[in-house]
Write a protein that holds these residues in place. Structure first.
Motif, short mmCIF file in Angstrom:
data_model
loop_
_atom_site.label_atom_id
_atom_site.label_comp_id
_atom_site.label_asym_id
_atom_site.label_seq_id
_atom_site.Cartn_x
_atom_site.Cartn_y
_atom_site.Cartn_z
N ALA A 180 -79.14 26.04 24.23
CA ALA A 180 -77.72 26.13 24.62
C ALA A 180 -76.87 25.08 23.89
O ALA A 180 -75.76 25.38 23.45
N ALA A 181 -77.40 23.86 23.74
CA ALA A 181 -76.60 22.80 23.11
C ALA A 181 -76.38 23.10 21.62
O ALA A 181 -75.25 22.97 21.10
N ALA A 182 -77.44 23.53 20.95
CA ALA A 182 -77.31 23.81 19.51
C ALA A 182 -76.39 25.01 19.28
O ALA A 182 -75.60 25.03 18.33
N MET A 183 -76.49 26.02 20.15
CA MET A 183 -75.61 27.18 20.02
C MET A 183 -74.15 26.77 20.25
O MET A 183 -73.25 27.20 19.53
N ASP A 184 -73.95 25.93 21.25
CA ASP A 184 -72.58 25.50 21.56
C ASP A 184 -71.96 24.72 20.39
O ASP A 184 -70.78 24.88 20.08
N ALA A 185 -72.79 23.93 19.71
CA ALA A 185 -72.26 23.13 18.59
C ALA A 185 -71.76 24.03 17.47
O ALA A 185 -70.79 23.69 16.78
N THR A 186 -72.38 25.19 17.30
CA THR A 186 -71.95 26.10 16.21
C THR A 186 -70.99 27.18 16.67
O THR A 186 -70.07 27.56 15.93
N PHE A 187 -71.18 27.68 17.88
CA PHE A 187 -70.40 28.85 18.31
C PHE A 187 -69.49 28.57 19.50
O PHE A 187 -68.81 29.49 19.97
N GLY A 188 -69.48 27.34 20.01
CA GLY A 188 -68.62 27.01 21.16
C GLY A 188 -67.15 27.11 20.77
O GLY A 188 -66.82 27.21 19.59
N LYS A 189 -66.28 27.09 21.78
CA LYS A 189 -64.84 27.23 21.50
C LYS A 189 -64.39 26.15 20.54
O LYS A 189 -64.81 25.00 20.63
N ARG A 190 -63.55 26.53 19.57
CA ARG A 190 -63.11 25.54 18.58
C ARG A 190 -61.66 25.15 18.86
O ARG A 190 -60.90 25.94 19.35
N ILE B 26 -76.64 37.93 20.78
CA ILE B 26 -77.28 36.62 20.89
C ILE B 26 -76.55 35.85 21.98
O ILE B 26 -75.32 35.68 21.93
N CYS B 27 -77.30 35.39 22.98
CA CYS B 27 -76.69 34.75 24.15
C CYS B 27 -76.38 33.28 23.88
O CYS B 27 -76.79 32.71 22.86
N ALA B 28 -75.73 32.66 24.86
CA ALA B 28 -75.30 31.26 24.73
C ALA B 28 -76.48 30.31 24.58
O ALA B 28 -76.31 29.20 24.06
#
Ligand code: MRU
Length: 352
Positions: free
Chosen positions: A342-352, A244-246
């Motif tokens: 991209a924004a929704a994916m980043d909110a869940t899977f972005g760097k923590r 699943i991509c960014a």
């Protein structure tokens, strides 16, 4: 889900670590022969992955992690860094076994990362990590089963594709885990599975796996999916993923893209179920994913016998990409991303 009877719904284990070898439930022989193949070296594990003895994105990542342990049996090293240098060629060969499922590279990266910090006890550190990769996958699947089933209204019908069950994971499954949970909770009243030509993961594996659990399922030809949707008998398509991509674009078994397109046309919802180990935030969009192409013989023969006129050519890409705009929900152990971008994916899977 406290009332969930895992003993009834989750009995198959495709991967067994034996200390000196990896035993893999041979998925080429199912459903009529239940036999474990033994891989005693990392190259035998790589060959088992390439040859589909073990398959499914999480299962090939877990197998590769155990494959590193087998390679380590031949290595003498004073610390993790020395071991890493000596293991590098075997890890490269494991990583090259199949190109599309990111879980393979993800698992090997985890094994590399723990080696980096390890001292003289690097072998035990590697074994702990392989075991963690396997047990975390099972836990993720159980969590996703509950989260995904919660999206499905009681009395619904679902269509799934390929095999995403215990056979494709450490156990329980991704999309098939949602189906197990949804059936147990009375949300799913009808299950349909596509054959998944040409390798027939749906026909040979998925309906067999559901039968082991006593879950009633109906097999359809892949070409019948859109007609099925037009009859109103399915409310959700529920599939797994290989990468699943960014931006949420999702690579999965060939045929997934046309299911997503048909689902949108018919007002059927489309759910992707995959652990975070399948999310590749370093790849921006689906057009950048390498799509595996396999031997045209998978299309031109059946049980080794040619079924197509001599001289006919075939093209056999085995994955495709469902664009994020056609996906209603991506369910992972980190939560549910609805209408992914991209924004929704980043909110869940972005760097923590
Ligand atoms: O070629 P395969 O059988 O390895 O492809 C498997 C799939 O496409 C699955 O849908 C995916 O790996 C998810 S398995 C939980």
């Amino acid at each position: 889900m406290s009332a969930f009877d895992y003993a009834r719904y989750d009995r198959i284990r495709p991967i067994r670590w034996r200390g000196d070898a990896l035993e893999l439930l041979d998925q080429r022989k199912l459903p009529f022969v239940t036999e474990y193949a033994r891989a005693a070296s990392s190259d035998e594990v790589a060959a088992a992955i390439r040859g589909l003895i073990v398959r499914g994105a999480p299962a090939i990542g877990i197998s590769a992690a155990w494959g590193v342990l087998l390679a380590a049996r031949d290595v003498e090293a004073a610390d993790g860094d020395e071991a890493m240098a000596k293991l590098a060629p075997a890890m490269r060969r494991l990583g090259a076994a199949r190109p599309t499922a990111v879980n393979l590279a993800w698992a090997l990266a985890r094994m590399r990362a723990v080696l980096h910090d390890a001292g003289a006890g690097w072998r035990e550190v590697l074994e702990r990590e392989a075991r963690a990769i396997e047990t975390e996958d099972l836990a993720a699947n159980r969590a996703m089963g509950v989260a995904g089933a919660a999206l499905i209204a009681p009395g619904s019908g679902v269509l799934t594709h390929c095999n995403t069950g215990s056979l494709a994971t450490a156990g329980f499954g991704t999309a098939l885990g949602v189906i197990r949970a949804g059936v147990a909770e009375g949300r799913i009243a009808r299950v349909f599975a596509g054959e998944t030509r040409p390798w027939n993961q749906g026909a040979r594996l998925t309906v067999w796996e559901l039968q082991q659990d006593g879950i009633d399922a109906t097999l359809i030809a892949d070409a019948a999916a859109s007609h099925l949707m037009s009859t109103g008998r399915v409310q959700w398509v529920v599939v797994g993923a290989d990468r699943i991509c960014a931006n949420g674009d999702t690579a999965n078994k060939i045929g997934t893209r046309q299911l997503a397109i048909a689902a949108r046309h018919h007002g059927v919802k489309f759910m992707v179920v995959a652990p975070s180990s399948t999310v590749d935030m370093a790849t921006a969009s689906g057009d950048l994913i390498e799509i595996e192409e396999r031997d045209p013989a998978e299309l031109l023969t059946r049980h080794g016998e040619r079924t197509v006129a001599e001289g006919v050519r075939a093209w056999n890409p085995v994955f495709d990409v469902a664009p994020h705009g056609l996906i209603d929900a991506i369910v992972s152990e980190r939560g549910v991303v609805t209408r992914p971008n991209a924004a929704a994916m980043d909110a869940t899977f972005g760097k923590r």
